[in-house]
Design an enzyme around this catalytic site. Structure first.
Site, PDB file in Angstrom:
ATOM      1  N   SER A   1      15.638 -60.066  11.363  1.00 19.72           N
ATOM      2  CA  SER A   1      15.054 -59.413  12.547  1.00 19.72           C
ATOM      3  C   SER A   1      13.613 -58.932  12.370  1.00 19.72           C
ATOM      4  CB  SER A   1      15.935 -58.228  12.958  1.00 19.72           C
ATOM      5  OG  SER A   1      15.809 -57.204  11.998  1.00 19.72           O
TER       6      SER A   1
ATOM      7  N   THR B   1      20.758 -63.242  12.697  1.00 21.31           N
ATOM      8  CA  THR B   1      20.979 -61.943  13.349  1.00 21.31           C
ATOM      9  C   THR B   1      21.588 -62.162  14.729  1.00 21.31           C
ATOM     10  OG1 THR B   1      18.802 -62.027  14.391  1.00 21.31           O
ATOM     11  CG2 THR B   1      18.944 -60.909  12.256  1.00 21.31           C
TER      12      THR B   1
ATOM     13  N   ASP C   1      28.466 -52.650  32.137  1.00 22.62           N
ATOM     14  CA  ASP C   1      27.706 -53.868  31.819  1.00 22.62           C
ATOM     15  C   ASP C   1      27.474 -54.599  33.140  1.00 22.62           C
ATOM     16  OD1 ASP C   1      26.791 -56.432  31.029  1.00 22.62           O
ATOM     17  OD2 ASP C   1      27.793 -56.226  29.088  1.00 22.62           O
TER      18      ASP C   1
ATOM     19  N   ARG D   1      19.131 -51.306  19.480  1.00 20.29           N
ATOM     20  CA  ARG D   1      17.725 -51.405  19.081  1.00 20.29           C
ATOM     21  C   ARG D   1      17.053 -50.078  19.407  1.00 20.29           C
ATOM     22  NH1 ARG D   1      18.921 -54.922  16.251  1.00 20.29           N
ATOM     23  NH2 ARG D   1      18.156 -57.075  16.145  1.00 20.29           N
TER      24      ARG D   1
ATOM     25  N   ASP E   1      21.121 -45.559  14.025  1.00 21.91           N
ATOM     26  CA  ASP E   1      20.962 -46.568  12.970  1.00 21.91           C
ATOM     27  C   ASP E   1      19.662 -47.338  13.192  1.00 21.91           C
ATOM     28  OD1 ASP E   1      21.941 -48.214  10.739  1.00 21.91           O
ATOM     29  OD2 ASP E   1      22.171 -49.802  12.237  1.00 21.91           O
TER      30      ASP E   1
ATOM     31  N   GLU F   1      10.737 -47.848  14.279  1.00 19.45           N
ATOM     32  CA  GLU F   1      11.191 -48.483  13.056  1.00 19.45           C
ATOM     33  C   GLU F   1      10.150 -49.505  12.563  1.00 19.45           C
ATOM     34  OE1 GLU F   1      15.315 -49.670  13.576  1.00 19.45           O
ATOM     35  OE2 GLU F   1      14.995 -51.362  12.239  1.00 19.45           O
TER      36      GLU F   1
ATOM     37  N   HIS G   1      19.275 -48.880   9.676  1.00 26.26           N
ATOM     38  CA  HIS G   1      19.559 -50.167  10.341  1.00 26.26           C
ATOM     39  C   HIS G   1      20.483 -51.025   9.466  1.00 26.26           C
ATOM     40  CE1 HIS G   1      17.760 -53.417  13.227  1.00 26.26           C
ATOM     41  NE2 HIS G   1      19.047 -53.630  12.984  1.00 26.26           N
TER      42      HIS G   1
ATOM     43  N   GLY H   1      25.274 -53.367  10.595  1.00 26.30           N
ATOM     44  CA  GLY H   1      25.884 -54.706  10.445  1.00 26.30           C
ATOM     45  C   GLY H   1      25.915 -55.192   9.013  1.00 26.30           C
ATOM     46  N   TYR H   2      25.526 -54.333   8.079  1.00 27.40           N
ATOM     47  CA  TYR H   2      25.369 -54.783   6.694  1.00 27.40           C
ATOM     48  C   TYR H   2      26.674 -54.733   5.901  1.00 27.40           C
ATOM     49  CZ  TYR H   2      20.305 -55.526   6.424  1.00 27.40           C
ATOM     50  OH  TYR H   2      19.036 -56.035   6.542  1.00 27.40           O
TER      51      TYR H   2
HETATM   52  N1  LIG Z   1      22.297 -52.046  14.014  1.00 26.65           N
HETATM   53  C1  LIG Z   1      22.636 -53.251  13.642  1.00 26.65           C
HETATM   54  O1  LIG Z   1      22.755 -53.522  12.461  1.00 26.65           O
HETATM   55  C2  LIG Z   1      22.916 -54.300  14.665  1.00 26.65           C
HETATM   56  C3  LIG Z   1      23.736 -55.386  14.290  1.00 26.65           C
HETATM   57  C4  LIG Z   1      24.003 -56.353  15.250  1.00 26.65           C
HETATM   58  C5  LIG Z   1      23.464 -56.259  16.531  1.00 26.65           C
HETATM   59  N2  LIG Z   1      22.659 -55.210  16.856  1.00 26.65           N
HETATM   60  C6  LIG Z   1      22.118 -55.077  18.227  1.00 26.65           C
HETATM   61  O2  LIG Z   1      23.218 -54.945  19.117  1.00 26.65           O
HETATM   62  C7  LIG Z   1      22.942 -55.665  20.306  1.00 26.65           C
HETATM   63  C8  LIG Z   1      24.249 -56.031  20.998  1.00 26.65           C
HETATM   64  O3  LIG Z   1      24.973 -56.954  20.216  1.00 26.65           O
HETATM   65  P1  LIG Z   1      26.160 -57.842  20.827  1.00 26.65           P
HETATM   66  O4  LIG Z   1      26.625 -58.735  19.749  1.00 26.65           O
HETATM   67  O5  LIG Z   1      27.167 -56.992  21.501  1.00 26.65           O
HETATM   68  O6  LIG Z   1      25.352 -58.674  21.909  1.00 26.65           O
HETATM   69  P2  LIG Z   1      25.950 -59.459  23.158  1.00 26.65           P
HETATM   70  O7  LIG Z   1      24.842 -60.312  23.653  1.00 26.65           O
HETATM   71  O8  LIG Z   1      27.240 -60.093  22.805  1.00 26.65           O
HETATM   72  O9  LIG Z   1      26.237 -58.297  24.219  1.00 26.65           O
HETATM   73  C9  LIG Z   1      25.246 -57.540  24.827  1.00 26.65           C
HETATM   74  C10 LIG Z   1      25.758 -57.109  26.190  1.00 26.65           C
HETATM   75  O10 LIG Z   1      24.808 -56.207  26.765  1.00 26.65           O
HETATM   76  C11 LIG Z   1      24.835 -56.434  28.168  1.00 26.65           C
HETATM   77  N3  LIG Z   1      23.654 -55.862  28.809  1.00 26.65           N
HETATM   78  C12 LIG Z   1      22.409 -56.384  28.929  1.00 26.65           C
HETATM   79  N4  LIG Z   1      21.614 -55.533  29.609  1.00 26.65           N
HETATM   80  C13 LIG Z   1      22.377 -54.451  29.919  1.00 26.65           C
HETATM   81  C14 LIG Z   1      22.108 -53.231  30.598  1.00 26.65           C
HETATM   82  N5  LIG Z   1      20.911 -52.948  31.127  1.00 26.65           N
HETATM   83  N6  LIG Z   1      23.121 -52.321  30.696  1.00 26.65           N
HETATM   84  C15 LIG Z   1      24.353 -52.588  30.178  1.00 26.65           C
HETATM   85  N7  LIG Z   1      24.659 -53.742  29.560  1.00 26.65           N
HETATM   86  C16 LIG Z   1      23.677 -54.660  29.412  1.00 26.65           C
HETATM   87  C17 LIG Z   1      24.939 -57.940  28.290  1.00 26.65           C
HETATM   88  O11 LIG Z   1      25.420 -58.320  29.570  1.00 26.65           O
HETATM   89  C18 LIG Z   1      25.896 -58.289  27.167  1.00 26.65           C
HETATM   90  O12 LIG Z   1      27.232 -58.355  27.624  1.00 26.65           O
HETATM   91  C19 LIG Z   1      22.132 -56.868  19.807  1.00 26.65           C
HETATM   92  O13 LIG Z   1      21.315 -57.405  20.821  1.00 26.65           O
HETATM   93  C20 LIG Z   1      21.322 -56.298  18.674  1.00 26.65           C
HETATM   94  O14 LIG Z   1      20.064 -55.901  19.137  1.00 26.65           O
HETATM   95  C21 LIG Z   1      22.376 -54.230  15.942  1.00 26.65           C
HETATM   96  O1  LIG Z   2      20.688 -58.018  15.289  1.00 21.87           O
HETATM   97  C1  LIG Z   2      21.252 -57.961  14.222  1.00 21.87           C
HETATM   98  O2  LIG Z   2      22.079 -58.835  13.846  1.00 21.87           O
HETATM   99  C2  LIG Z   2      21.032 -56.793  13.306  1.00 21.87           C
HETATM  100  O3  LIG Z   2      20.192 -55.858  13.870  1.00 21.87           O
HETATM  101  C3  LIG Z   2      20.678 -57.204  11.939  1.00 21.87           C
HETATM  102  O4  LIG Z   2      21.708 -56.765  11.090  1.00 21.87           O
HETATM  103  C4  LIG Z   2      19.413 -56.613  11.474  1.00 21.87           C
HETATM  104  O5  LIG Z   2      19.265 -56.796  10.129  1.00 21.87           O
HETATM  105  P1  LIG Z   2      17.973 -57.518   9.529  1.00 21.87           P
HETATM  106  O6  LIG Z   2      17.870 -58.786  10.263  1.00 21.87           O
HETATM  107  O7  LIG Z   2      16.783 -56.680   9.843  1.00 21.87           O
HETATM  108  O8  LIG Z   2      18.277 -57.668   8.111  1.00 21.87           O
END
Ligand SMILES: NC(=O)c1ccc[n+]([C@@H]2O[C@H](COP(=O)([O-])OP(=O)(O)OC[C@H]3O[C@@H](n4cnc5c(N)ncnc54)[C@H](O)[C@@H]3O)[C@@H](O)[C@H]2O)c1
Ligand SMILES: O=C(O)[C@H](O)[C@H](O)COP(=O)(O)O
Length: 381
Positions: free
Chosen positions: A70, A92, A173, A241, A264, A269, A286, A289-290
């Site tokens: 990312s 990611t 959603d 995010r 997280d 960031e 962050h 997901g690790y």
């Molecule tokens: N912190 C981490 O380590 C980590 C790890 C994985 C993913 N993430 C983040 O988590 C996010 C979500 O992951 P996911 O796998 O569930 O994605 P996904 O695409 O499967 O689901 C995202 C959902 O959000 C909905 N959405 C979009 N805009 C919206 C709004 N304004 N209000 C409400 N819902 C809305 C979409 O319709 C979709 O169903 C990723 O885009 C990524 O940025 C963070």
């Molecule tokens: O979107 C994702 O999958 C996560 O935010 C992901 O775990 C971020 O980790 P990075 O790519 O920065 O290692």
């Protein structure tokens, strides 16, 4: 148009890959026997820190393939002067760092790792909630309403765990049809939940300048107005995010309400101000997901996509690389006191806070924590 043959038939030249060194099991997945077994093509892989993948490096190495996570922004600034890259894979879920319209216009194939860490992130959220509010293990004593904003892979997985614990789910959603979890307005989720967890992608408003934006943008979705409608006892968790929450408004809200907040991800960031960090109930770098499983699955998904692009049969599977996993969700549910053994989230919180110096956590320290992170295990359900 670049296709499997233009990438494959150039057999005189090794398949050249530039990859973020933070991608799990890079060498096990991307080598001559896992990519070139049918073509006999050799593979050259350059593993680089994600933030160091820049236009100059790409010009120098002329890779066919870019594998990122990312922290590498992908778009014209990186690729305008390059004609060699034919495939970009991001291990990611999030794709806000990738200008997909630009890649499509250049006929560069793009793949991300949708859903790879959905259980890991859902388990992170559960751990945060149950560490701060252990009384929620017994929802009959304290009825629990979990608000989930964004019901895709992670949000819907979290909802399943919540139901399993006997919690009620209020979900919002606007891009999905109504369902037993997509059952509320944003205003209802904000005002009626004991806990709110954010699981949306980072998006900006769709307009003439940004045709691929969203009608439901998420940047600063949680701002002063939203925070003002949340009861002060409502626990807020962001593992989506950073910029989904306006950090300035959040600091003001916590000062005023004393709200418990778990982050997280951070608006600025990899830097975090002490003003924000000092007010958080739990803060981690962050790493939601690790896990071993989440990261390997991310690699597997982009490896499979690259194999498809190269028209070769996948020859590596994460299952051969996974150590034995003894973490069972059923065991944890029966023995809540074992949570700390399943995941000691406060250790991750302490690690981040230990990097605080001169009023902030510096970007390099944040990145180092993530690079050196001891990957957790995903609980098996
Ligand atoms: N912190 C981490 O380590 C980590 C790890 C994985 C993913 N993430 C983040 O988590 C996010 C979500 O992951 P996911 O796998 O569930 O994605 P996904 O695409 O499967 O689901 C995202 C959902 O959000 C909905 N959405 C979009 N805009 C919206 C709004 N304004 N209000 C409400 N819902 C809305 C979409 O319709 C979709 O169903 C990723 O885009 C990524 O940025 C963070
Ligand atoms: O979107 C994702 O999958 C996560 O935010 C992901 O775990 C971020 O980790 P990075 O790519 O920065 O290692």
């Amino acid at each position: 148009m670049p296709n499997a043959s233009t990438m494959n038939n150039d057999n005189m030249r090794p398949l050249t890959i530039v990859a973020d060194s933070n991608i799990a099991s890079l060498n096990e997945f991307f080598n001559a026997s896992t990519l070139g077994q049918e073509t006999k093509r050799t593979v050259k892989i350059f593993a680089v820190t994600g933030r160091d993948i820049n236009a100059q490096l790409i010009a120098e190495l002329q890779p066919d393939v870019l594998l990122i996570r990312s922290v590498t922004p992908i778009g014209a600034a990186l690729l305008a002067d390059n004609n060699s890259v034919k495939f970009v894979g991001s291990a990611t879920i999030g794709t806000d760092h990738v200008d997909q319209d630009y890649l499509a216009a250049r006929n560069i194939t793009f793949a991300n790792a949708a859903g790879c860490s959905k259980h890991s992130v859902a388990q992170y959220v559960l751990t945060a909630i149950l560490s701060l509010r252990p009384q929620y293990w017994q929802p009959s004593i304290a009825p629990v309403t979990l608000g989930i904003i964004g019901l895709g892979n992670i949000g819907s997985t979290l909802a399943r765990y919540a139901h399993d614990l006997g919690w009620q789910v209020l979900g919002y959603d606007p891009l999905l049809p109504a369902s037993n979890i997509n059952n509320a307005s944003l205003a209802q989720v904000l005002s009626q939940s004991n806990v709110i967890s954010l699981h949306v992608p980072l998006t900006d408003r769709k307009d003439d300048a940004n045709p691929s934006g969203s009608d439901y943008p998420t940047r600063h979705l949680i701002d002063k107005n939203a925070l003002d409608t949340m009861p002060s006892e409502t626990l807020l968790i962001n593992s989506a995010r950073g910029p989904v929450i306006n950090a300035h408004d959040l600091v003001a809200d916590i000062k005023h309400t004393g709200r418990q907040v778990v982050l997280d991800v951070f608006e600025h960031e990899p830097e975090i101000s002490e003003d924000l960090l000092s007010k958080l109930a739990i803060a981690t770098a962050h790493i939601a997901g690790y896990t071993v499983e989440g990261k390997l699955r991310g690699t597997q998904i982009i490896y499979d996509a690259l194999c498809e692009k190269l028209a070769v049969t996948p020859a590596q599977s994460m299952h051969t690389l996974l150590p034995l996993n003894m973490f069972l969700w059923s065991e944890l549910k029966a023995h809540p006191e074992r949570l700390i053994k399943f995941y000691n989230i406060m250790q991750d919180d302490a690690a981040l806070r230990s990097k605080l110096a001169d009023g902030q956590v510096k970007g390099a320290d944040f990145d180092q924590l993530r690079r050196d992170y001891h990957l957790r295990r995903e609980w098996q359900s």
